[in-house]
Design a protein around this motif. Structure first.
Motif, PDB file in Angstrom:
ATOM      1  N   VAL A 177       0.846  -1.189   0.000  1.00  0.00           N
ATOM      2  CA  VAL A 177       0.000   0.000   0.000  1.00  0.00           C
ATOM      3  C   VAL A 177       0.879   1.236   0.000  1.00  0.00           C
ATOM      4  N   SER A 178       0.615   2.165  -0.930  1.00  0.00           N
ATOM      5  CA  SER A 178       1.339   3.442  -0.962  1.00  0.00           C
ATOM      6  C   SER A 178       0.320   4.563  -1.125  1.00  0.00           C
ATOM      7  N   TYR A 179       0.710   5.763  -0.684  1.00  0.00           N
ATOM      8  CA  TYR A 179      -0.207   6.893  -0.673  1.00  0.00           C
ATOM      9  C   TYR A 179       0.343   8.051  -1.488  1.00  0.00           C
ATOM     10  N   VAL A 180      -0.587   8.807  -2.069  1.00  0.00           N
ATOM     11  CA  VAL A 180      -0.293  10.085  -2.705  1.00  0.00           C
ATOM     12  C   VAL A 180      -1.146  11.131  -1.994  1.00  0.00           C
ATOM     13  N   TYR A 181      -0.503  12.166  -1.446  1.00  0.00           N
ATOM     14  CA  TYR A 181      -1.226  13.242  -0.770  1.00  0.00           C
ATOM     15  C   TYR A 181      -1.187  14.479  -1.659  1.00  0.00           C
ATOM     16  N   THR A 182      -2.364  14.980  -1.997  1.00  0.00           N
ATOM     17  CA  THR A 182      -2.411  16.070  -2.966  1.00  0.00           C
ATOM     18  C   THR A 182      -2.415  17.448  -2.334  1.00  0.00           C
ATOM     19  N   ARG A 183      -2.728  17.550  -1.032  1.00  0.00           N
ATOM     20  CA  ARG A 183      -2.780  18.865  -0.384  1.00  0.00           C
ATOM     21  C   ARG A 183      -1.927  18.949   0.876  1.00  0.00           C
ATOM     22  N   GLN A 184      -1.970  17.918   1.695  1.00  0.00           N
ATOM     23  CA  GLN A 184      -1.200  17.929   2.936  1.00  0.00           C
ATOM     24  C   GLN A 184      -0.797  16.506   3.293  1.00  0.00           C
ATOM     25  N   ALA A 185       0.472  16.297   3.584  1.00  0.00           N
ATOM     26  CA  ALA A 185       0.986  14.976   3.935  1.00  0.00           C
ATOM     27  C   ALA A 185       1.180  14.877   5.451  1.00  0.00           C
ATOM     28  N   PRO A 186       1.318  13.670   5.976  1.00  0.00           N
ATOM     29  CA  PRO A 186       1.612  13.525   7.405  1.00  0.00           C
ATOM     30  C   PRO A 186       2.971  14.138   7.745  1.00  0.00           C
ATOM     31  N   GLU A 187       3.144  14.492   8.992  1.00  0.00           N
ATOM     32  CA  GLU A 187       4.421  15.044   9.433  1.00  0.00           C
ATOM     33  C   GLU A 187       5.527  14.019   9.195  1.00  0.00           C
ATOM     34  N   GLY A 188       6.625  14.461   8.628  1.00  0.00           N
ATOM     35  CA  GLY A 188       7.737  13.579   8.339  1.00  0.00           C
ATOM     36  C   GLY A 188       7.596  12.786   7.055  1.00  0.00           C
ATOM     37  N   TRP A 189       6.553  13.066   6.262  1.00  0.00           N
ATOM     38  CA  TRP A 189       6.346  12.347   4.998  1.00  0.00           C
ATOM     39  C   TRP A 189       7.535  12.582   4.075  1.00  0.00           C
ATOM     40  N   PRO A 190       8.168  11.522   3.563  1.00  0.00           N
ATOM     41  CA  PRO A 190       9.376  11.700   2.750  1.00  0.00           C
ATOM     42  C   PRO A 190       9.121  12.117   1.311  1.00  0.00           C
ATOM     43  N   GLY A 191       7.902  11.920   0.826  1.00  0.00           N
ATOM     44  CA  GLY A 191       7.612  12.215  -0.571  1.00  0.00           C
ATOM     45  C   GLY A 191       7.132  13.634  -0.772  1.00  0.00           C
ATOM     46  N   ARG A 192       6.832  13.953  -2.019  1.00  0.00           N
ATOM     47  CA  ARG A 192       6.324  15.265  -2.354  1.00  0.00           C
ATOM     48  C   ARG A 192       4.803  15.280  -2.243  1.00  0.00           C
ATOM     49  N   VAL A 193       4.249  16.461  -2.060  1.00  0.00           N
ATOM     50  CA  VAL A 193       2.804  16.646  -2.037  1.00  0.00           C
ATOM     51  C   VAL A 193       2.365  17.136  -3.414  1.00  0.00           C
ATOM     52  N   GLY A 194       1.370  16.506  -3.989  1.00  0.00           N
ATOM     53  CA  GLY A 194       0.898  16.900  -5.308  1.00  0.00           C
ATOM     54  C   GLY A 194       0.145  15.775  -5.979  1.00  0.00           C
TER      55      GLY A 194
END
Length: 250
Positions: A177-194
């Motif tokens: 399972v992987s996530y893409v956050y388009t507006r706000q990511a969890p604190e410490g999220w290593p990926g980009r938001v978009g």
């Protein structure tokens, strides 16, 4: 196992609400006791009909969230502003209350447990619902077919089935399972938001050479973008199955 349903041959049946699980501030899962339920395939949906005291009726379609489990049917409903049906189901609809449902409906956007192909699931917002049914059905059938889920949401608070997905990613062998956050990511999220793009689908999905079965569900724009990406990456269009929902999610 349920067959693809023919709408003209379906009849309405009365189900009653037996449990509620809150998923997000605007969505909840309804557990319905549906006597004589014929069973269903993961990916199918039902029609839900409400009737007002004056006889006015409103009807909407909702994907089934659960694997087959006797007469129990689960729907996850996102409350839509000014929604005639969702406003009731995600609001005042209470334990013990009846509702009319018809189904199951659909035979193309489904996963069958006998399939041995690797599976890629790509969900945008509430589009996770029929894909979650596939994940649950895989576990219920004791299958180890490799599944990968890419789930695009606006913020962590918008994730449906958050705890269950976390546990399944840990305990269900062969499920990633992987996530893409388009507006706000969890604190410490290593990926980009978009928004989801080629790099994420290429990295977190399956290579086209493995010929996975691809299921994409979400808002129209999201679905079209992901389907185009998959085809550009070399996936056979005949193996990319899509389902479009209303304007919610990633």
């Amino acid at each position: 196992m349920a067959r693809a349903a023919v709408p003209g041959r379906l009849s309405w049946r009365v189900a009653r609400l037996t449990a509620i699980r809150e998923e997000t501030p605007t969505a909840r899962t309804l557990v319905l006791d549906t006597p004589h339920w014929p069973g269903h395939l993961p990916g199918q949906h039902v029609d839900v009909r409400l009737t007002a005291p004056d006889g006015y009726q409103a009807q909407r379609s909702y994907s089934i969230a659960s694997a087959v489990d006797g007469d129990r049917v689960e729907l996850t409903v996102q409350r839509v502003p000014d929604g005639e049906v969702s406003g009731y189901l995600a609001g005042p609809y209470a334990l013990g209350d009846p509702v009319e449902i018809r189904g199951p409906v659909g035979g193309w956007f489904v996963w069958r447990a006998e399939s041995t192909d690797p599976v890629l699931l790509v969900a945008g917002g509430s589009g996770i619902v029929p894909l979650m049914a596939m994940i649950r059905a895989r576990r219920a059938a004791g299958r180890r077919v490799p599944f990968r889920l890419i789930y695009s949401v606006r913020t962590p608070a918008d994730v449906y089935y958050a705890d269950e997905l976390r546990h399944r990613a840990r305990d269900d062998a062969g499920l990633d399972v992987s996530y893409v956050y388009t507006r706000q990511a969890p604190e410490g999220w290593p990926g980009r938001v978009g928004r989801i793009g080629v790099a994420r689908v290429n990295t977190d999905g399956w290579p086209a050479m493995l010929e996975p079965a691809c299921y994409v569900c979400g808002p129209t724009g999201f679905v079209e973008t992901v389907a185009d990406i998959l085809i550009a990456l070399g996936h056979d269009p005949r193996r990319v199955r899509t389902e479009r929902f209303g304007p919610t999610g990633g």
